[in-house]
Design a protein around this motif. Structure first.
Motif, PDB file in Angstrom:
ATOM      1  N   MET A   1       3.734  -6.551  16.595  1.00 28.03           N
ATOM      2  CA  MET A   1       4.821  -6.106  17.430  1.00 28.03           C
ATOM      3  C   MET A   1       5.535  -7.337  17.963  1.00 28.03           C
ATOM      4  N   SER A   2       6.799  -7.413  17.759  1.00 23.03           N
ATOM      5  CA  SER A   2       7.547  -8.560  18.266  1.00 23.03           C
ATOM      6  C   SER A   2       7.985  -8.298  19.697  1.00 23.03           C
ATOM      7  N   SER A   3       8.395  -9.362  20.375  1.00 19.48           N
ATOM      8  CA  SER A   3       8.726  -9.240  21.789  1.00 19.48           C
ATOM      9  C   SER A   3       9.981  -8.412  22.044  1.00 19.48           C
ATOM     10  N   PHE A   6       9.234  -3.960  22.539  1.00 21.73           N
ATOM     11  CA  PHE A   6       8.441  -3.320  23.573  1.00 21.73           C
ATOM     12  C   PHE A   6       8.948  -3.679  24.963  1.00 21.73           C
ATOM     13  N   ASP A   7       8.498  -2.910  25.926  1.00 18.88           N
ATOM     14  CA  ASP A   7       8.861  -3.120  27.325  1.00 18.88           C
ATOM     15  C   ASP A   7       7.601  -3.590  28.059  1.00 18.88           C
ATOM     16  N   PRO A   8       7.546  -4.875  28.453  1.00 21.76           N
ATOM     17  CA  PRO A   8       6.345  -5.382  29.125  1.00 21.76           C
ATOM     18  C   PRO A   8       5.976  -4.599  30.386  1.00 21.76           C
ATOM     19  N   ALA A   9       6.959  -4.150  31.139  1.00 24.41           N
ATOM     20  CA  ALA A   9       6.678  -3.390  32.358  1.00 24.41           C
ATOM     21  C   ALA A   9       6.006  -2.057  32.026  1.00 24.41           C
ATOM     22  N   ALA A  13       2.314  -0.794  33.210  1.00 25.00           N
ATOM     23  CA  ALA A  13       2.118   0.522  33.831  1.00 25.00           C
ATOM     24  C   ALA A  13       1.028   1.309  33.097  1.00 25.00           C
ATOM     25  N   HIS A  14       1.042   1.245  31.776  1.00 26.92           N
ATOM     26  CA  HIS A  14       0.012   1.936  30.994  1.00 26.92           C
ATOM     27  C   HIS A  14      -1.371   1.341  31.277  1.00 26.92           C
ATOM     28  N   LEU A  15      -1.455   0.026  31.321  1.00 26.11           N
ATOM     29  CA  LEU A  15      -2.742  -0.613  31.582  1.00 26.11           C
ATOM     30  C   LEU A  15      -3.267  -0.267  32.971  1.00 26.11           C
ATOM     31  N   ARG A  16      -2.404  -0.149  33.935  1.00 29.68           N
ATOM     32  CA  ARG A  16      -2.839   0.185  35.299  1.00 29.68           C
ATOM     33  C   ARG A  16      -3.379   1.605  35.393  1.00 29.68           C
ATOM     34  N   SER A  29      -4.138  -5.427  21.611  1.00 28.91           N
ATOM     35  CA  SER A  29      -4.518  -6.121  20.369  1.00 28.91           C
ATOM     36  C   SER A  29      -3.357  -6.360  19.408  1.00 28.91           C
ATOM     37  N   SER A  30      -2.319  -5.569  19.472  1.00 27.89           N
ATOM     38  CA  SER A  30      -1.208  -5.737  18.522  1.00 27.89           C
ATOM     39  C   SER A  30      -0.182  -6.776  18.979  1.00 27.89           C
ATOM     40  N   LEU A  31      -0.350  -7.306  20.187  1.00 31.08           N
ATOM     41  CA  LEU A  31       0.620  -8.268  20.712  1.00 31.08           C
ATOM     42  C   LEU A  31       0.271  -9.695  20.310  1.00 31.08           C
ATOM     43  N   ASP A  32       1.295 -10.472  20.011  1.00 31.61           N
ATOM     44  CA  ASP A  32       1.089 -11.900  19.749  1.00 31.61           C
ATOM     45  C   ASP A  32       1.107 -12.646  21.087  1.00 31.61           C
ATOM     46  N   HIS A  33       0.946 -13.954  21.027  1.00 33.45           N
ATOM     47  CA  HIS A  33       0.856 -14.753  22.248  1.00 33.45           C
ATOM     48  C   HIS A  33       2.122 -14.633  23.104  1.00 33.45           C
ATOM     49  N   ASP A  34       3.285 -14.650  22.480  1.00 29.21           N
ATOM     50  CA  ASP A  34       4.544 -14.529  23.234  1.00 29.21           C
ATOM     51  C   ASP A  34       4.655 -13.163  23.906  1.00 29.21           C
ATOM     52  N   GLY A  35       4.217 -12.124  23.209  1.00 31.55           N
ATOM     53  CA  GLY A  35       4.213 -10.788  23.797  1.00 31.55           C
ATOM     54  C   GLY A  35       3.281 -10.694  24.986  1.00 31.55           C
ATOM     55  N   LEU A  36       2.110 -11.314  24.846  1.00 27.06           N
ATOM     56  CA  LEU A  36       1.157 -11.330  25.959  1.00 27.06           C
ATOM     57  C   LEU A  36       1.705 -12.095  27.156  1.00 27.06           C
TER      58      LEU A  36
END
Length: 77
Positions: A1-3, A6-9, A13-16, A29-36
Motif C-alpha cells: 500500500m503506498s502512502s 490510505f488515510d493515516p488518521a 482510529a481503527h487501531l484505537r 503489516s501491509s504498510l511500508d516504512h513511509d506509510g508507518l
C-alpha cells in the motif's frame, strides 16, 4: 500500500478500537516504512524518523492499543 492510498488518521482510529496487539500488527503489516511514519505522525508520535520498521510498528501499537488497555485497567482498579 503506498502512502497515497490510505488515510493515516483512519488507520489510527481503527487501531484505537482494536483489542489485541497482534491484530493491530497484522493491520499494519501491509504498510511500508513511509506509510508507518505517516501513521505514527497521526498517532502523535515524535522522533521516529530513524527507527527501524519493526520498532516503528511496536511504537504505533504501544501508542494506540497497549496504552489504552493499560489506562482502562487503571480506571477499573
Amino acid at each position: 500500500m503506498s502512502s497515497t492510498e490510505f488515510d493515516p488518521a483512519a488507520i489510527v482510529a481503527h487501531l484505537r478500537e482494536t483489542e489485541a496487539e497482534a491484530d493491530g500488527a497484522a493491520y499494519l503489516s501491509s504498510l511500508d516504512h513511509d506509510g508507518l511514519l505517516a501513521v505514527a505522525a497521526a498517532a502523535g508520535l515524535t522522533r521516529v524518523e530513524r527507527v527501524s520498521t519493526k520498532t516503528l510498528k511496536e511504537k504505533i501499537i504501544n501508542q494506540t492499543i497497549s496504552a489504552r488497555k493499560k489506562f482502562r485497567g487503571l480506571r477499573s482498579w
